[in-house]
Design a protein around this motif. Sequence first.
Motif, PDB file in Angstrom:
ATOM      1  N   ASP A   1      51.674  26.973  24.132  1.00 16.43           N
ATOM      2  CA  ASP A   1      51.873  28.423  24.187  1.00 16.43           C
ATOM      3  C   ASP A   1      50.568  29.199  24.376  1.00 16.43           C
ATOM      4  N   THR A   2      49.631  28.613  25.116  1.00 14.45           N
ATOM      5  CA  THR A   2      48.353  29.259  25.413  1.00 14.45           C
ATOM      6  C   THR A   2      48.264  29.563  26.900  1.00 14.45           C
ATOM      7  N   GLY A   3      47.848  30.779  27.220  1.00 13.42           N
ATOM      8  CA  GLY A   3      47.609  31.167  28.608  1.00 13.42           C
ATOM      9  C   GLY A   3      46.140  31.492  28.788  1.00 13.42           C
ATOM     10  N   GLU A   4      45.643  31.247  29.989  1.00 14.70           N
ATOM     11  CA  GLU A   4      44.224  31.489  30.250  1.00 14.70           C
ATOM     12  C   GLU A   4      44.043  32.295  31.531  1.00 14.70           C
ATOM     13  N   VAL A   5      43.228  33.329  31.431  1.00 15.53           N
ATOM     14  CA  VAL A   5      42.822  34.057  32.634  1.00 15.53           C
ATOM     15  C   VAL A   5      41.742  33.207  33.296  1.00 15.53           C
ATOM     16  N   ASP A   6      42.036  32.716  34.491  1.00 17.74           N
ATOM     17  CA  ASP A   6      41.107  31.855  35.215  1.00 17.74           C
ATOM     18  C   ASP A   6      40.113  32.662  36.045  1.00 17.74           C
ATOM     19  N   LEU A   7      40.613  33.669  36.737  1.00 17.39           N
ATOM     20  CA  LEU A   7      39.776  34.484  37.624  1.00 17.39           C
ATOM     21  C   LEU A   7      40.226  35.932  37.560  1.00 17.39           C
ATOM     22  N   LEU A   8      39.265  36.813  37.667  1.00 13.75           N
ATOM     23  CA  LEU A   8      39.529  38.244  37.775  1.00 13.75           C
ATOM     24  C   LEU A   8      38.403  38.840  38.601  1.00 13.75           C
ATOM     25  N   ALA A   9      38.758  39.615  39.598  1.00  8.23           N
ATOM     26  CA  ALA A   9      37.734  40.296  40.403  1.00  8.23           C
ATOM     27  C   ALA A   9      38.280  41.626  40.881  1.00  8.23           C
ATOM     28  N   VAL A  10      37.393  42.598  40.961  1.00  4.18           N
ATOM     29  CA  VAL A  10      37.715  43.921  41.501  1.00  4.18           C
ATOM     30  C   VAL A  10      36.683  44.234  42.568  1.00  4.18           C
ATOM     31  N   HIS A  11      37.146  44.732  43.686  1.00  4.38           N
ATOM     32  CA  HIS A  11      36.250  45.106  44.793  1.00  4.38           C
ATOM     33  C   HIS A  11      35.185  46.067  44.256  1.00  4.38           C
ATOM     34  N   PRO A  12      33.905  45.843  44.607  1.00  2.01           N
ATOM     35  CA  PRO A  12      32.826  46.692  44.075  1.00  2.01           C
ATOM     36  C   PRO A  12      33.042  48.188  44.269  1.00  2.01           C
ATOM     37  N   GLU A  13      33.647  48.593  45.365  1.00  2.00           N
ATOM     38  CA  GLU A  13      33.868  50.028  45.599  1.00  2.00           C
ATOM     39  C   GLU A  13      34.933  50.620  44.691  1.00  2.00           C
ATOM     40  N   TYR A  14      35.680  49.759  43.999  1.00  2.00           N
ATOM     41  CA  TYR A  14      36.766  50.224  43.137  1.00  2.00           C
ATOM     42  C   TYR A  14      36.545  49.862  41.667  1.00  2.00           C
ATOM     43  N   GLN A  15      35.373  49.333  41.351  1.00  5.15           N
ATOM     44  CA  GLN A  15      35.089  48.985  39.963  1.00  5.15           C
ATOM     45  C   GLN A  15      34.899  50.245  39.129  1.00  5.15           C
ATOM     46  N   ASN A  16      35.085  50.103  37.828  1.00  7.40           N
ATOM     47  CA  ASN A  16      34.967  51.202  36.860  1.00  7.40           C
ATOM     48  C   ASN A  16      36.013  52.288  37.070  1.00  7.40           C
ATOM     49  N   GLN A  17      37.163  51.885  37.612  1.00  4.92           N
ATOM     50  CA  GLN A  17      38.269  52.824  37.791  1.00  4.92           C
ATOM     51  C   GLN A  17      39.530  52.347  37.077  1.00  4.92           C
ATOM     52  N   GLY A  18      39.393  51.331  36.234  1.00  5.81           N
ATOM     53  CA  GLY A  18      40.518  50.859  35.434  1.00  5.81           C
ATOM     54  C   GLY A  18      41.349  49.759  36.058  1.00  5.81           C
ATOM     55  N   ILE A  19      40.971  49.264  37.223  1.00  9.37           N
ATOM     56  CA  ILE A  19      41.770  48.237  37.893  1.00  9.37           C
ATOM     57  C   ILE A  19      41.719  46.919  37.124  1.00  9.37           C
ATOM     58  N   GLY A  20      40.532  46.507  36.696  1.00  8.48           N
ATOM     59  CA  GLY A  20      40.415  45.266  35.929  1.00  8.48           C
ATOM     60  C   GLY A  20      41.209  45.330  34.639  1.00  8.48           C
ATOM     61  N   THR A  21      41.145  46.442  33.954  1.00  7.20           N
ATOM     62  CA  THR A  21      41.894  46.613  32.711  1.00  7.20           C
ATOM     63  C   THR A  21      43.392  46.597  32.989  1.00  7.20           C
ATOM     64  N   ALA A  22      43.822  47.268  34.052  1.00  8.29           N
ATOM     65  CA  ALA A  22      45.248  47.269  34.411  1.00  8.29           C
ATOM     66  C   ALA A  22      45.727  45.859  34.751  1.00  8.29           C
ATOM     67  N   LEU A  23      44.911  45.105  35.493  1.00 15.65           N
ATOM     68  CA  LEU A  23      45.280  43.722  35.815  1.00 15.65           C
ATOM     69  C   LEU A  23      45.363  42.871  34.554  1.00 15.65           C
ATOM     70  N   ASN A  24      44.423  43.060  33.627  1.00 25.04           N
ATOM     71  CA  ASN A  24      44.460  42.323  32.361  1.00 25.04           C
ATOM     72  C   ASN A  24      45.727  42.642  31.579  1.00 25.04           C
ATOM     73  N   HIS A  25      46.032  43.914  31.420  1.00 21.70           N
ATOM     74  CA  HIS A  25      47.236  44.303  30.672  1.00 21.70           C
ATOM     75  C   HIS A  25      48.491  43.744  31.338  1.00 21.70           C
ATOM     76  N   PHE A  26      48.537  43.809  32.654  1.00 23.47           N
ATOM     77  CA  PHE A  26      49.677  43.288  33.408  1.00 23.47           C
ATOM     78  C   PHE A  26      49.840  41.788  33.142  1.00 23.47           C
ATOM     79  N   ALA A  27      48.743  41.033  33.266  1.00 24.60           N
ATOM     80  CA  ALA A  27      48.794  39.585  33.066  1.00 24.60           C
ATOM     81  C   ALA A  27      49.183  39.239  31.632  1.00 24.60           C
ATOM     82  N   LEU A  28      48.658  39.985  30.667  1.00 26.52           N
ATOM     83  CA  LEU A  28      49.007  39.732  29.268  1.00 26.52           C
ATOM     84  C   LEU A  28      50.496  39.960  29.015  1.00 26.52           C
ATOM     85  N   GLU A  29      51.054  40.992  29.626  1.00 21.07           N
ATOM     86  CA  GLU A  29      52.494  41.239  29.493  1.00 21.07           C
ATOM     87  C   GLU A  29      53.296  40.093  30.098  1.00 21.07           C
ATOM     88  N   LYS A  30      52.881  39.608  31.248  1.00 21.80           N
ATOM     89  CA  LYS A  30      53.571  38.484  31.897  1.00 21.80           C
ATOM     90  C   LYS A  30      53.480  37.236  31.024  1.00 21.80           C
TER      91      LYS A  30
END
Length: 166
Positions: free
Chosen positions: A94-123
């Motif tokens: 019952d363990t899940g692991e985030v293997d990779l996460l990347a956000v395009h440099p022009e879109y960093q610091n806009q909440g995309i990484g956090t949104a992807l993390n929350h989405f993956a955690l919900e899944k």
Amino acid sequence: MMNLFIRPFSPDDLEDVVQLSLLAWAPVFHSFEQVLGSKTYSLVWPDWKETQRAVVEKICQEHEKTLVWVAETHGMITGFIACTLNSQENGQDDTGEVDLLAVHPEYQNQGIGTALNHFALEKMKESGIKLAIVGTGGDPGHAPARRTYEKAGYTALPIVRYYQAL
């Protein structure tokens, strides 16, 4: 937040995801070289772009245990996250692991990484996962990654890995 849509990865996304990851991780590998020095760095990563391309391609093509989602902003892929369910990291199913996460440099610091993390955690939760883990670097190049994982609620356990050129 901007017009953000998260959807499952499609094989047609592969080259866009690879290119995005190379752009996003360039500062990380620059940081690695600064920390390790050129001699040790070149022994560990003689061609980081080739190595990272292979890692991303492999993860995106493993569909049995690995789930990959992309973030789109105005129809452009601006980020992605890959997770392994039942990773067996702690000897448990019952363990899940985030293997990779990347956000395009022009879109960093806009909440995309956090949104992807929350989405993956919900899944993960929906799949019955009880523990989520992720590993990242402690170097300056990984500071944005550490911030996004902390925003998503992860607790850091500092671990150090040493290198020495001989």
